[in-house]
Motif scaffolding. Structure first.
Motif, PDB file in Angstrom:
ATOM      1  N   SER A  49     -59.653  43.979  68.058  1.00  0.00           N
ATOM      2  CA  SER A  49     -59.726  44.963  66.981  1.00  0.00           C
ATOM      3  C   SER A  49     -58.353  45.418  66.505  1.00  0.00           C
ATOM      4  CB  SER A  49     -60.541  46.170  67.439  1.00  0.00           C
ATOM      5  OG  SER A  49     -61.881  45.790  67.691  1.00  0.00           O
ATOM      6  N   ASP A  50     -57.318  45.267  67.338  1.00  0.00           N
ATOM      7  CA  ASP A  50     -55.968  45.653  66.917  1.00  0.00           C
ATOM      8  C   ASP A  50     -55.468  44.804  65.765  1.00  0.00           C
ATOM      9  OD1 ASP A  50     -55.898  47.629  68.802  1.00  0.00           O
ATOM     10  OD2 ASP A  50     -54.691  46.511  70.254  1.00  0.00           O
ATOM     11  N   ASP A  51     -56.087  43.637  65.561  1.00  0.00           N
ATOM     12  CA  ASP A  51     -55.673  42.779  64.448  1.00  0.00           C
ATOM     13  C   ASP A  51     -55.921  43.434  63.094  1.00  0.00           C
ATOM     14  OD1 ASP A  51     -55.190  41.021  66.483  1.00  0.00           O
ATOM     15  OD2 ASP A  51     -56.100  39.302  65.478  1.00  0.00           O
ATOM     16  N   LEU A  52     -56.778  44.438  63.061  1.00  0.00           N
ATOM     17  CA  LEU A  52     -57.039  45.139  61.808  1.00  0.00           C
ATOM     18  C   LEU A  52     -55.782  45.825  61.270  1.00  0.00           C
ATOM     19  CD1 LEU A  52     -60.532  46.746  62.523  1.00  0.00           C
ATOM     20  CD2 LEU A  52     -59.975  45.281  60.578  1.00  0.00           C
ATOM     21  N   PRO A 110     -53.497  42.543  59.030  1.00  0.00           N
ATOM     22  CA  PRO A 110     -54.301  41.389  58.625  1.00  0.00           C
ATOM     23  C   PRO A 110     -53.440  40.146  58.447  1.00  0.00           C
ATOM     24  CG  PRO A 110     -54.893  43.336  57.357  1.00  0.00           C
ATOM     25  CD  PRO A 110     -53.650  43.687  58.118  1.00  0.00           C
ATOM     26  N   HIS A 112     -64.252  38.399  67.888  1.00  0.00           N
ATOM     27  CA  HIS A 112     -63.480  38.911  66.753  1.00  0.00           C
ATOM     28  C   HIS A 112     -63.039  37.736  65.886  1.00  0.00           C
ATOM     29  CE1 HIS A 112     -62.987  41.883  70.012  1.00  0.00           C
ATOM     30  NE2 HIS A 112     -62.961  42.785  69.049  1.00  0.00           N
ATOM     31  N   TRP A 133     -61.858  36.372  61.529  1.00  0.00           N
ATOM     32  CA  TRP A 133     -61.486  36.638  60.134  1.00  0.00           C
ATOM     33  C   TRP A 133     -62.125  35.610  59.206  1.00  0.00           C
ATOM     34  CZ3 TRP A 133     -59.006  40.909  58.538  1.00  0.00           C
ATOM     35  CH2 TRP A 133     -58.175  41.597  59.425  1.00  0.00           C
ATOM     36  N   THR A 177     -65.403  44.623  58.315  1.00  0.00           N
ATOM     37  CA  THR A 177     -64.394  45.430  57.620  1.00  0.00           C
ATOM     38  C   THR A 177     -63.846  44.582  56.478  1.00  0.00           C
ATOM     39  OG1 THR A 177     -63.825  46.521  59.697  1.00  0.00           O
ATOM     40  CG2 THR A 177     -62.288  46.779  57.863  1.00  0.00           C
ATOM     41  N   PHE A 182     -61.412  43.795  53.163  1.00  0.00           N
ATOM     42  CA  PHE A 182     -60.129  44.032  52.493  1.00  0.00           C
ATOM     43  C   PHE A 182     -60.135  43.282  51.166  1.00  0.00           C
ATOM     44  CE2 PHE A 182     -59.372  44.435  56.987  1.00  0.00           C
ATOM     45  CZ  PHE A 182     -58.388  45.413  57.139  1.00  0.00           C
ATOM     46  N   ARG A 198     -57.951  48.025  52.520  1.00  0.00           N
ATOM     47  CA  ARG A 198     -59.242  48.160  53.188  1.00  0.00           C
ATOM     48  C   ARG A 198     -60.192  48.934  52.273  1.00  0.00           C
ATOM     49  NH1 ARG A 198     -59.839  50.250  59.381  1.00  0.00           N
ATOM     50  NH2 ARG A 198     -57.882  49.080  59.448  1.00  0.00           N
ATOM     51  N   PHE A 252     -66.698  49.051  55.020  1.00  0.00           N
ATOM     52  CA  PHE A 252     -67.077  48.804  56.415  1.00  0.00           C
ATOM     53  C   PHE A 252     -68.598  48.868  56.520  1.00  0.00           C
ATOM     54  CE2 PHE A 252     -68.402  50.471  60.553  1.00  0.00           C
ATOM     55  CZ  PHE A 252     -67.829  49.536  61.407  1.00  0.00           C
ATOM     56  N   PHE A 263     -62.968  41.084  58.237  1.00  0.00           N
ATOM     57  CA  PHE A 263     -62.835  41.080  59.703  1.00  0.00           C
ATOM     58  C   PHE A 263     -64.210  41.365  60.300  1.00  0.00           C
ATOM     59  CE2 PHE A 263     -62.239  43.270  63.763  1.00  0.00           C
ATOM     60  CZ  PHE A 263     -61.337  42.425  64.405  1.00  0.00           C
TER      61      PHE A 263
END
Length: 618
Positions: free
Chosen positions: A77-80, A83, A112, A114, A143, A145, A150, A153, A180
């Motif tokens: 989730s930290d990849d949010l 991007p 997770h 993309w 999520t 983008f 962003r 959701f 995501f």
């Protein structure tokens, strides 16, 4: 704060452009070889599911975004926060499950990920029109983008969501769409509506579906537009509903209902965002034997949408002292299959609409009048097909699974998504029953019993249908049915078959939620060749040596059910199942849809005998 967000957006754009210049081209898409294919696999194209995905709310101006996108794994989730630059590393076909061969990925145990594509401003759009981006279903959290910002959701793997992207579009050139997705599937740390999906599939739990698995599309709408429409039409010609506007309460609308020849059956003018009622004169009723449908046009300011409805009334009442489900005031015995909606090439999504409808045609041609959609929600075109064919639908809520009972917040999320399921589908005439819990999966079995207040809430949302609070066991007396599961013999509507957890209740409808399940091992070419699946074939409730034995045993069970219909309070039954699924080999047809087990003449006669027995009781 606004300045920081603008700086972040500019930095993201510059980095994305710089990285994109140095990125290799994504790995090209290719259709992979599934473990087992179907007759439709070879006909699959890179332009899948071209049909308008929402038959109850259609406009002329729309753009299908299905096709080749790009895809890559995310680490978490930290990849949010940062991007990735585009394009992503590998091409993928959308819609699809990433676990499927049709996706071009066939990944497993991914949590997770993309997805990305580019889109243009719809051709011919004028200044005051809005552009709406629609996702029919993304499993499980999405999520969204657009051009690095962003904008949306959604949580819930079976339900649609939409984002107004008008103010985020570039006026010229293409726009970068990035999604995501987080999908824990049946991770025991989570209780989410997941149905039978499992990251460790075995026996009655199957390969999962992650990602964007239903149609993605754009729609151009006027500045004032219809956001949703609910319509129910009864056997007496009464039409009730609500039409919601983007501008809120009080926008005038006009509605017209047309018969098959284009003649006007009824018209009405009302105001948005509040209930309305009007009457049509002498409509032809909808039923499995006569699935009459009427086209609808609704206009609001510059917006025009098309829909349809069927006039029918679903209720419960006493017939000769027995509580029965009634369709248009008459007892109609409901008989059909447990329909799981799995495909070896597409997993959760069939390779085409024609493939999906072929399963329903099989049931209808055998004389069945019902299908139980088992712990899964299908694309809306499934329900349209049932409306057109005349198949009653018993619709399950996808079950939760996890370690221990759900927490209060998980239970609340389950109930929120159940309400979404009801609201999204309550205008389809074919749906007759909502099922809350299947066999105790995710059900809180200690006091309190949440299905009491859930059933009450469903009745508020949709008073036009019946409620099966629990199918299988852990029945505490709520809802319209006392519903047992028993393999292989039926045990339906009889007090002497009552057992702990499924009490006989003469004040509710007797129903056999599952029975049958007899199987036969087909040729290896028709089997799902995963080792765990092959090892679990012997777990099938009963295995017959050959198809003659399979059909004779099926005849015995259907005759046993007929006797219970004739003698006792059995009002409907669900045979397990439409097709084989992975390691389960008890379908009317094999998982690849190539080998039909049933002797059609015998089955048609046995099914007619069920209806004749029910007719004798009414």
């Amino acid at each position: 704060m606004i300045v920081l967000l603008l700086l972040h957006f500019c930095l993201w754009t510059l980095l994305a452009e710089a990285h994109a210049d140095n990125k290799p081209d994504p790995i090209p898409y290719r259709l992979l070889t599934p473990l087992l294919d179907t007759p439709w696999t070879k006909d699959f194209t890179i332009h899948p599911w071209p049909e308008h995905p929402r038959p109850l709310l259609r406009r002329e101006s729309w753009q299908n975004l299905n096709g080749i996108w790009t895809y890559q794994l995310a680490s978490g989730s930290d990849d949010l926060i940062t991007p990735p630059p585009l394009p992503l590393s590998q091409e993928i076909l959308i819609p699809s499950c990433i676990e499927s061969a049709l996706s071009g990925i066939m990944a497993s145990n991914v949590t997770h990920m993309w997805f990305a594509t580019s889109l243009d401003v719809p051709h011919g759009r004028v200044n005051n029109e809005r552009v709406i981006l629609h996702f029919e279903a993304v499993d499980y959290e999405a999520t969204v983008f657009l051009n690095g910002e962003r904008i949306g959701f959604n949580r819930g793997g079976y339900f649609r969501f939409s984002v107004d992207i008008t103010d985020h579009l570039k006026p010229d050139g293409s726009n970068d769409l990035l999604v995501f997705v987080f999908d824990p599937t049946d991770d025991p740390a989570y209780h989410i509506p997941v149905g039978k999906q499992s990251k460790d599939p075995s026996h009655i739990f199957y390969t999962p579906c992650s990602g964007i698995w239903q149609t993605v599309w754009l729609e151009t709408v006027p500045s004032t537009y219809i956001t949703s429409m609910e319509i129910a039409a009864g056997m007496d010609g009464t039409v009730i509903g609500v039409i919601d506007s983007s501008q809120g309460l009080g926008r005038p609308f006009n509605i017209s209902i047309f018969d098959g020849s284009g003649g006007v059956l009824a018209t009405y003018s009302g105001l948005s965002d509040q209930p309305f009622t009007f009457n049509a004169t002498s409509p032809k009723l909808w039923s499995p034997g006569s699935p009459n449908l009427y086209n609808i046009t609704v206009s609001m300011d510059q917006d025009i949408v098309n829909s349809y409805t069927g006039f029918r009334t679903i209720s419960s009442g006493k017939i000769k002292g027995v509580q029965r489900p009634l369709l248009n005031g008459k007892f109609v015995f409901q008989f059909g299959t447990l329909d799981q909606g799995y495909w070896p090439d597409g997993i959760y999504l069939p390779p085409s609409l024609g493939a999906m409808v072929s399963d329903l045609n099989l049931l209808k041609n055998l004389g069945m009048n019902m299908v139980r959609k088992h712990v899964k929600v299908e694309p809306d075109l499934f329900y349209q097909a049932c409306d057109q064919l005349g198949l009653l639908v018993v619709q399950d809520m996808p079950s939760m699974r996890g370690s221990g009972p759900p927490s209060p917040s998980e239970q609340a999320e389950f109930e929120r998504q159940l309400e979404i399921m009801v609201n999204e589908h309550k205008s389809y005439p074919s749906i007759v029953t909502w099922v809350i819990y299947n066999e105790g999966w995710g059900q809180i079995t200690q006091p309190y019993h949440p299905e009491e207040q859930i059933a009450a809430r469903i009745r508020e949302l949709d008073p036009t249908r019946l409620i099966d609070a629990v199918t299988g066991w852990h029945d505490y007396g709520f809802g319209d049915f006392h519903d047992s599961h028993h393999y292989a013999e039926p045990q339906c509507g009889t007090p002497f078959y009552s057992k702990p957890g499924v009490p006989y209740d003469p004040d509710r409808i007797g129903f056999q939620g599952e029975f049958g399940g007899v199987g036969h091992v087909p040729e290896l070419k028709n089997l799902w060749p995963a080792q765990k699946a092959l090892s679990s074939v012997s777990d099938t409730y009963e295995l017959n040596e050959d198809l003659d034995a399979y059909n004779y045993r099926s005849h015995q069970l259907l005759d046993h059910l007929r006797d219970q219909v004739a003698r006792f309070a059995c009002s409907g039954a669900v045979w397990t199942q439409t097709t084989d699924v992975e390691g389960e080999v008890n379908g009317l047809i094999t998982y690849d849809r190539r080998a039909l087990r049933v002797h059609a003449t015998q089955w048609k006669e046995d099914i007619k005998a069920l209806y004749a027995a029910a007719e004798g009781r009414s």
